[in-house]
Design a protein around this motif. Sequence first.
Motif, short mmCIF file in Angstrom:
data_model
loop_
_atom_site.label_atom_id
_atom_site.label_comp_id
_atom_site.label_asym_id
_atom_site.label_seq_id
_atom_site.Cartn_x
_atom_site.Cartn_y
_atom_site.Cartn_z
N ASP A 1 -3.14 -1.87 -5.33
CA ASP A 1 -4.58 -1.57 -5.30
C ASP A 1 -4.82 -0.20 -4.90
O ASP A 1 -5.81 0.30 -5.34
N THR A 2 -4.17 0.34 -4.10
CA THR A 2 -4.38 1.48 -3.68
C THR A 2 -4.36 2.79 -4.94
O THR A 2 -3.36 2.58 -5.71
N THR B 1 0.77 -1.24 0.17
CA THR B 1 0.03 0.03 -0.12
C THR B 1 0.98 1.45 -0.08
O THR B 1 2.18 1.22 0.14
#
Length: 277
Positions: free
Chosen positions: A228-229, A144
């Motif tokens: 994903d961030t 992340t």
Amino acid sequence: MMKKLLSILLAVGMSVALMGCGGSPSVSSGVPSADSSPLHLAQAGVLTMATSAAFPPYESYDGENIVGIDADLAAALAERLGLQLKIVDMDFGSLIGAVETGKVDLCMAGMTASPERAKNVNFSTSYATGIQAVIVGEHSDIRTVEDLYAMLDEGKDLLVGTQEATTGYLYATKSVEEGGFGENHVVGFQNGAAAVQALMLGKIDCVIIDNQPAKEFVAANRALRLLDTEYVSEEYAIALPKTNAALEEAVNQALAELLEDGTVQTILDKHIHAAEE
Ligand code: GLN
């Protein structure tokens, strides 16, 4: 009268040729520019669009041709305006200057309508959204954006790669307090591909780049992973000279029609596969 106009046009055309630049000369004494139509184009009858063709799916080379969302949209705009299209490829960092000086009529390069750039150019209405994404190596511990800040907190030697002159570079070089990583932790590359190359060689820890090209790089290379961030969301728009209201109005009008009749969406769908979204 016609003869006189013709000779003026010829003289202007010659002086443009002598100056060795394709742009319209600045009009200071009532002499018509090379393009005497109300749009004051760099070249009469032609929409000259600048881009930086290393940014798929917005612009990239297919053989000798520049293809992608911006190329298709520029072609649709030119058709609406009854003009030929000429695409000029240059470094991303040269685009704003080329528009400002009138060397080209506009630029389309997955370019974010940022307040900094708006000091030098005007932006059309937006035609697409971009999200800054983070690419890491497949075996990286980084999951992340917070992990990147944790590395900084732990005093690790974090290096973030970006493409010079892009909004990604601008964000990343801001201080931690302002949402960046600090200049010392950012490496600027000439294009996204070079940044990705450095990541694969282990020279940097991640690359921050717009999500669509990020997806293309990751799809083309198993050694890469996309986080994903989402980092930052932004609007893409066409950059136009500040001094050509007629062109700006014509482009916005044509763009509104292309948004309205679904042409823009069709172009986006053609190049961005729904399954990826
Ligand atoms: N959207 C980003 C920007 O405007 C990157 C565009 C690009 O690299 N072509 O800076």
